[in-house]
Design an enzyme around this catalytic site. Structure first.
Site, PDB file in Angstrom:
ATOM      1  N   GLU A 197      19.779  61.810 -11.240  1.00  0.00           N
ATOM      2  CA  GLU A 197      19.301  61.293 -12.526  1.00  0.00           C
ATOM      3  C   GLU A 197      18.848  62.435 -13.439  1.00  0.00           C
ATOM      4  O   GLU A 197      17.724  62.431 -13.961  1.00  0.00           O
ATOM      5  CB  GLU A 197      18.200  60.252 -12.328  1.00  0.00           C
ATOM      6  CG  GLU A 197      18.718  58.984 -11.664  1.00  0.00           C
ATOM      7  CD  GLU A 197      17.736  57.818 -11.680  1.00  0.00           C
ATOM      8  OE1 GLU A 197      16.589  57.993 -12.156  1.00  0.00           O
ATOM      9  OE2 GLU A 197      18.117  56.727 -11.212  1.00  0.00           O
ATOM     10  N   GLU A 321      23.041  54.258  -6.560  1.00  0.00           N
ATOM     11  CA  GLU A 321      21.833  53.437  -6.676  1.00  0.00           C
ATOM     12  C   GLU A 321      22.222  52.144  -7.378  1.00  0.00           C
ATOM     13  O   GLU A 321      22.685  52.162  -8.516  1.00  0.00           O
ATOM     14  CB  GLU A 321      20.714  54.154  -7.447  1.00  0.00           C
ATOM     15  CG  GLU A 321      20.078  55.304  -6.693  1.00  0.00           C
ATOM     16  CD  GLU A 321      18.841  55.868  -7.369  1.00  0.00           C
ATOM     17  OE1 GLU A 321      18.126  55.097  -8.062  1.00  0.00           O
ATOM     18  OE2 GLU A 321      18.581  57.077  -7.209  1.00  0.00           O
TER      19      GLU A 321
END
Length: 517
Positions: A197, A321
């Site tokens: 991320e 995810e």
């Protein structure tokens, strides 16, 4: 005469309504023979972050615990995960990965420095679970480790030495330290994430900056003899298509094995009030499933961008995810992300896995968030007690698709209608395993209406059909520590052979997997 004519018109109207209703509830499904496309087993991967009780009080028990364990790794969890053939496990994060310094987690445990887990609750991390412990766990699970390296707060040298520690079988400072710590031979870890991320908690970078940084880090993450790396770039958040475009253009298909994508289903669509895991009405259920189905659009659009720069599909799209994210259970630490797991979550899992199967030409790895006690968990624990969630049982059903040949499907879904809104009620995927057995996974999202399927299998040969079903009386039903088997897989008898056609009566709010032999 007028009364008689009214009765005739009423009869015609009722007959027309009945015919219309029948047309609406009967769906023709076509399944075609397999080509070369395979549904990678790595689509069924999982995620274990240093977050809440996923590692500590999950996989990893206290050193004085009476719970059966091997080297503090909890054995009932290991056996449960082995049953569903977990193919890979991602670690140490998540956001935690970009504040994790791997050398703090090796060597004698009583000498390892402690740190603050600033991302998840501000709790103290004692580093007792580190590289060796994680790789011991993967060996016990017989799964591939997927390590996320620290780009956000780490250095190129730190990542390069971690790869050397893991994979080099020769004379060097890192291998000497590894041997001192009890591991003579390297583990040869292949899957290697370069940051996590990076658009957010991993550094708040722009895609241009990250793609340049990736090239630098990936250069020094070396391939050692017998241990070529599958380098994975930190990809987009949900529908940030510019991030994917920039990475594909600036990094290039030859410098990465995979590019990640993160997308979570929020019941309300709002991060500040996501909705309860257990207390929701049909309106919120509908909203949840609508948001879940966005995965189809998001994967399709990212894949289309990747196709522009990589028409041969060398780079995998890795959804490492995904899952439903609700408000935490009342009375629990808000930084621990502990939530219950209902029939609704099982329908989300089945739907999402069907989407991944149908995009397995590009989606070749995925990781549900997370394995134990966090978000859409497979397993929940309470001291010595353990329960398998409805989501776990979906993975148990769908494991038949692992490394099987993808079977193309064609159908038009009936609608699930609520008020003036509608979404597709049905999603499906199919595969054929090396023995020739055909597996069809079906999810009916409609909580009130069954779906009747007439399935044309063309030239595919089969004689018998068996099946299993996961459902329950209420969408809010859950397994609890007092009633740990309320929702579980059961025998399904609603499928039958008619010539070479397959007839299926698919109950409302259900997940069904059929086996044709």
């Amino acid at each position: 005469m007028q009364l008689k004519m009214k009765k005739i018109f009423l009869s015609i109207a009722l007959l027309s309504t009945a015919v219309w209703a029948k047309a609406q509830t009967e769906t023709v499904l076509q399944i075609k023979p397999a080509g070369d496309q395979v549904i990678s087993k790595h689509i069924y991967g999982h995620f274990s972050e240093h977050l809440g009780r996923c590692i500590y009080d999950g996989f990893w028990v206290d050193e004085n615990a009476t719970i059966p364990n091997k080297g503090r790794i909890r054995l009932d969890i290991v056996e449960a995960l082995k049953k569903i053939k977990v193919p890979n496990l991602r670690w140490p994060g998540g956001c935690f990965a970009d504040e994790y310094h791997w050398r703090d987690g090796i060597g004698p445990r009583n000498q390892r420095p402690k740190m603050v887990n600033t991302n998840w609750g501000g709790v103290t991390e004692d580093n007792s679970f580190g590289t060796h412990e994680f790789l011991d766990l993967c060996q016990m699970l017989n799964c591939e480790p997927y390590i996320a390296g620290n780009v956000g707060s780490g250095t190129v040298e730190e990542m390069a030495k971690w790869v050397e520690y893991l994979n080099f079988d020769g004379v060097s400072p890192m291998t000497a330290i590894r041997k001192q710590n009890g591991m003579d031979k390297p583990w040869k870890v292949s899957y290697w994430g370069v940051g996590n991320e990076s658009w957010g908690c991993g550094g708040n970078m722009t895609p241009e900056y990250y793609s340049d940084l990736y090239r630098r880090y990936a250069t020094y993450a070396r391939d050692y003899a017998g241990a070529p790396l599958k380098r994975i770039a930190s990809g987009a958040n949900a529908d940030d298509y510019r991030w994917t475009e920039t990475c594909m253009k600036n990094i290039g298909a030859g410098r990465m094995w995979g590019l990640t994508l993160h997308y979570y289903t929020l019941p309300t669509g709002k991060w500040n009030a996501k909705g309860s895991a257990t207390k929701f009405d049909e309106q919120e259920y509908f909203s949840t499933m609508k948001n879940c189905l966005r995965m189809e659009e998001i994967v399709s659009k990212h894949a289309a961008i990747m196709d522009k720069y990589d028409p041969k599909k060398k780079v995998a799209l890795i959804v490492d995810e995904w899952g439903i994210w609700t408000d935490v259970e009342p009375g629990t630490n808000p930084g621990f992300l502990y939530q219950q797991n209902s029939l609704r979550d099982a329908l989300i899992a089945g739907t999402t896995l069907n989407i991944f199967n149908n995009h397995s030409d590009r989606v070749r790895m995925a990781n549900l968030a997370q394995t134990i006690n966090v978000l859409q968990a497979l397993i929940l624990t309470e001291k010595e007690k353990m329960i398998l969630t409805p989501t776990y049982h979906v993975f148990d059903l769908f494991k038949v698709h692992m490394d099987a040949k993808y079977l193309p499907i064609n159908f038009s879904s009936p609608d699930y209608v609520l008020g003036d809104k509608k979404i597709p009620a049905l999603n499906v995927s199919a595969s054929q395993d090396p023995t020739g057995a055909i597996h069809i996974s079906l999810v009916n999202l409609d909580p009130k209406n069954k779906i009747t399927l007439n399935t044309d299998l063309g030239d595919l040969k089969w004689k018998t059909v068996t099946g299993q079903i996961l459902t329950s009386a209420k969408l809010t039903d859950i397994n609890t520590f007092a009633d740990n088997n309320k929702i579980h897989n059961e025998k399904f008898t609603g499928a039958r052979k008619s010539g070479n056609s397959l007839k299926v009566d698919l109950p409302a709010q259900s997940v069904v997997v059929l086996e044709l032999k």
